[in-house]
Design an enzyme around this catalytic site. Structure first.
Site, mmCIF file in Angstrom:
data_model
loop_
_atom_site.group_PDB
_atom_site.id
_atom_site.type_symbol
_atom_site.label_atom_id
_atom_site.label_comp_id
_atom_site.label_asym_id
_atom_site.label_seq_id
_atom_site.Cartn_x
_atom_site.Cartn_y
_atom_site.Cartn_z
ATOM 1 N N ARG A 160 0.835 -1.226 0.000
ATOM 2 C CA ARG A 160 0.000 0.000 0.000
ATOM 3 C C ARG A 160 0.861 1.264 0.000
ATOM 4 O O ARG A 160 0.551 2.243 0.680
ATOM 5 C CB ARG A 160 -0.939 0.037 1.216
ATOM 6 C CG ARG A 160 -1.907 -1.098 1.317
ATOM 7 C CD ARG A 160 -2.966 -1.053 0.203
ATOM 8 N NE ARG A 160 -3.988 -2.049 0.444
ATOM 9 C CZ ARG A 160 -3.876 -3.319 0.074
ATOM 10 N NH1 ARG A 160 -2.799 -3.749 -0.565
ATOM 11 N NH2 ARG A 160 -4.851 -4.168 0.317
ATOM 12 N N SER A 232 -10.745 -0.264 3.520
ATOM 13 C CA SER A 232 -9.930 -0.325 4.749
ATOM 14 C C SER A 232 -9.477 1.081 5.133
ATOM 15 O O SER A 232 -8.868 1.768 4.314
ATOM 16 C CB SER A 232 -8.683 -1.175 4.518
ATOM 17 O OG SER A 232 -9.057 -2.438 4.035
ATOM 18 N N GLU A 328 -4.633 4.154 5.800
ATOM 19 C CA GLU A 328 -4.466 3.861 4.375
ATOM 20 C C GLU A 328 -5.103 5.007 3.572
ATOM 21 O O GLU A 328 -4.638 5.381 2.491
ATOM 22 C CB GLU A 328 -5.165 2.529 4.056
ATOM 23 C CG GLU A 328 -5.007 2.101 2.628
ATOM 24 C CD GLU A 328 -5.658 0.750 2.329
ATOM 25 O OE1 GLU A 328 -5.476 -0.214 3.109
ATOM 26 O OE2 GLU A 328 -6.357 0.664 1.314
HETATM 27 C C1 LIG Z 1 -15.377 -0.427 -0.750
HETATM 28 C C2 LIG Z 1 -13.910 -0.158 -1.018
HETATM 29 C C3 LIG Z 1 -13.030 -1.212 -1.141
HETATM 30 C C4 LIG Z 1 -11.666 -0.988 -1.400
HETATM 31 N N1 LIG Z 1 -10.835 -2.059 -1.538
HETATM 32 C C5 LIG Z 1 -9.523 -1.867 -1.819
HETATM 33 C C6 LIG Z 1 -8.640 -2.986 -1.995
HETATM 34 O O1 LIG Z 1 -9.050 -4.143 -1.933
HETATM 35 N N2 LIG Z 1 -7.332 -2.735 -2.242
HETATM 36 C C7 LIG Z 1 -6.837 -1.470 -2.343
HETATM 37 O O2 LIG Z 1 -5.641 -1.321 -2.579
HETATM 38 N N3 LIG Z 1 -7.656 -0.395 -2.197
HETATM 39 C C8 LIG Z 1 -8.977 -0.547 -1.928
HETATM 40 N N4 LIG Z 1 -9.807 0.528 -1.768
HETATM 41 C C9 LIG Z 1 -9.234 1.885 -1.816
HETATM 42 C C10 LIG Z 1 -9.356 2.573 -3.193
HETATM 43 O O3 LIG Z 1 -10.362 1.990 -3.986
HETATM 44 C C11 LIG Z 1 -8.046 2.530 -3.985
HETATM 45 O O4 LIG Z 1 -7.012 3.126 -3.235
HETATM 46 C C12 LIG Z 1 -8.160 3.248 -5.333
HETATM 47 O O5 LIG Z 1 -6.985 3.051 -6.092
HETATM 48 C C13 LIG Z 1 -8.413 4.743 -5.185
HETATM 49 O O6 LIG Z 1 -8.751 5.258 -6.457
HETATM 50 P P1 LIG Z 1 -9.461 6.645 -6.622
HETATM 51 O O7 LIG Z 1 -9.474 6.964 -8.077
HETATM 52 O O8 LIG Z 1 -10.778 6.642 -5.955
HETATM 53 O O9 LIG Z 1 -8.433 7.594 -5.863
HETATM 54 P P2 LIG Z 1 -8.744 8.924 -5.039
HETATM 55 O O10 LIG Z 1 -9.395 8.587 -3.752
HETATM 56 O O11 LIG Z 1 -9.421 9.901 -5.924
HETATM 57 O O12 LIG Z 1 -7.262 9.417 -4.743
HETATM 58 C C14 LIG Z 1 -6.416 8.674 -3.888
HETATM 59 C C15 LIG Z 1 -5.034 9.326 -3.872
HETATM 60 O O13 LIG Z 1 -4.444 9.254 -5.163
HETATM 61 C C16 LIG Z 1 -4.140 10.558 -5.669
HETATM 62 N N5 LIG Z 1 -4.444 10.507 -7.120
HETATM 63 C C17 LIG Z 1 -5.589 10.022 -7.673
HETATM 64 N N6 LIG Z 1 -5.482 10.049 -9.011
HETATM 65 C C18 LIG Z 1 -4.259 10.564 -9.299
HETATM 66 C C19 LIG Z 1 -3.576 10.852 -10.525
HETATM 67 N N7 LIG Z 1 -4.126 10.601 -11.713
HETATM 68 N N8 LIG Z 1 -2.342 11.399 -10.445
HETATM 69 C C20 LIG Z 1 -1.753 11.660 -9.245
HETATM 70 N N9 LIG Z 1 -2.355 11.404 -8.064
HETATM 71 C C21 LIG Z 1 -3.601 10.856 -8.097
HETATM 72 C C22 LIG Z 1 -5.042 11.489 -4.890
HETATM 73 O O14 LIG Z 1 -4.494 12.814 -4.851
HETATM 74 C C23 LIG Z 1 -5.064 10.809 -3.540
HETATM 75 O O15 LIG Z 1 -3.876 11.108 -2.848
HETATM 76 C C24 LIG Z 1 -11.183 0.338 -1.523
HETATM 77 C C25 LIG Z 1 -12.093 1.416 -1.401
HETATM 78 C C26 LIG Z 1 -13.440 1.176 -1.166
HETATM 79 C C27 LIG Z 1 -14.397 2.335 -1.090
#
Ligand SMILES: Cc1cc2nc3c(=O)[nH]c(=O)nc-3n(C[C@H](O)[C@H](O)[C@H](O)COP(=O)(O)OP(=O)(O)OC[C@H]3O[C@@H](n4cnc5c(N)ncnc54)[C@H](O)[C@@H]3O)c2cc1C
Length: 332
Positions: A160, A232, A328
């Protein structure tokens, strides 16, 4: 491109909290990015908002990347190199790969969010991490506006974690990533107990694994469209052998997973449950019944209420086990 000023972030985060941002840019055309960056001092890049908790208004510009496109760059008998735009939904991309019989990300089915965020925390689930198939991330440096491409070895991936959460935190916009997927001879990974029990090795396929992962996830995790959450909230802590022995002497049932001869990963969910937080609720915030590591918004919770609840969990675990949980989720 859509520009909204003094706009609510509610539909931009899966915790469903209602803080505002000075301005939100919804950007499909990455050709606009350099101008937006030049016009704003304070910038946050946002994908699907599924790993972020807003506890106050954001005094700056939010860039919500929505660029689309999936391209096969190279292929041979064994593998395929695919370039995917950051604004693609991660799970839609996984399903596209499975449909084309490209392997390596089937265990990562149904992780919410967009492709561009996947390298930030090196998303992982069911024994697979993004780094296992990663080739490179491309984008723009926020300070110099120069283009970059970072290969796997330069991204410093670990559990992570990556360079994007450390040295390059808030310094880049990732506009696309390249992944190397298998084409024929897939390395199916069903080591995760829940998968092994359900799937027969002899009859494996990408689709079967993906379907099973989706089933397990749906039974354990809340749908963020119905119950606000970010998956998480905390990472699973890694502790050394001597600490593991100390805790095990009081709690022989503590599960642990060996990382190397001196380090063990232990489930944060177990610590949370043992500390009396199973299904605990406090006004608008609670712990999800099927997975104590997931903090949920029961209605109109503010980001601050969610953070206070998370801090109460953290403090209790520190008191009970002398372990400092790490978030996380990115807290703003
Ligand atoms: C129900 C649920 C289950 C989940 N299960 C998992 C799992 O099994 N494993 C896991 O690893 N994660 C899990 N997650 C967490 C999450 O889905 C991941 O971390 C995912 O990759 C976040 O993507 P996002 O586009 O929503 O990022 P955001 O929440 O929009 O951003 C997260 C971070 O990334 C940065 N960021 C986003 N896009 C960019 C970009 N293009 N360039 C530079 N920085 C950027 C943001 O500034 C922020 O710091 C879960 C979340 C939920 C709600």
């Amino acid at each position: 491109m859509r520009i909204s000023r003094q706009a609510s972030l509610k539909k931009f985060n899966t915790f469903n909290v209602s803080e505002n941002a000075d301005v939100i840019y919804e950007v499909e055309d990455i050709g606009m990015l350099k101008n937006i960056v030049s016009d704003n001092n304070q910038i946050l890049i946002l994908g699907g908002g599924s790993n972020i908790l807003f506890t106050k208004s954001y005094n700056g510009a939010i860039i919500n990347l929505r660029n689309k496109g999936i391209k096969v760059l190279e292929e041979d008998k064994e593998s395929v190199l695919v370039d995917v735009c950051s604004g693609e939904n991660w799970n839609d991309f996984v399903l596209w790969a499975i449909k084309n019989n490209y392997g390596g990300i089937e265990n990562l089915s149904l992780i919410p969010g967009n492709v561009g965020a996947a390298p930030i925390q090196n998303i992982g689930a069911y024994g697979v991490e993004l780094k296992d198939v990663f080739y490179s991330a491309s984008g723009i440096m926020l300070d110099s506006l120069k283009d970059f491409e970072l290969k796997t070895s330069e991204c410093k991936f670990s559990y992570r974690n990556s360079i994007f959460k450390n040295e390059l935190k808030d310094k880049v916009i990732i506009t696309s990533i390249k992944l190397k997927l298998t084409k024929g001879n897939h390395n199916y990974n069903i080591e995760y107990k829940g998968l092994k029990e359900k799937l027969l090795k002899s009859e494996l396929s990408l689709k079967k694994i993906s379907d099973e992962v989706i089933k397990i996830r749906q039974s354990k995790l809340p749908d963020h469209k119905l119950i606000g959450n970010c998956g998480s909230f905390f990472k699973n802590p890694i502790i050394n052998l001597s600490k593991l022995k100390t805790i095990k002497s009081d709690f022989p049932d503590l599960p642990s997973f060996k990382i190397d001869s001196n380090n063990y990963k232990i489930p944060a969910a177990w610590l949370i449950e043992k500390s009396g937080f199973k299904e605990k609720r406090n006004k608008n915030v609670g712990v999800y019944k099927n997975q104590p590591l997931v903090i949920i918004n029961l209605g109109e919770a503010t980001g601050k209420e969610i953070l206070d609840f998370a801090n109460e969990i953290k403090e209790t675990i520190n008191n009970n086990f002398n372990i400092q949980l790490k978030e996380e989720v990115l807290v703003i």
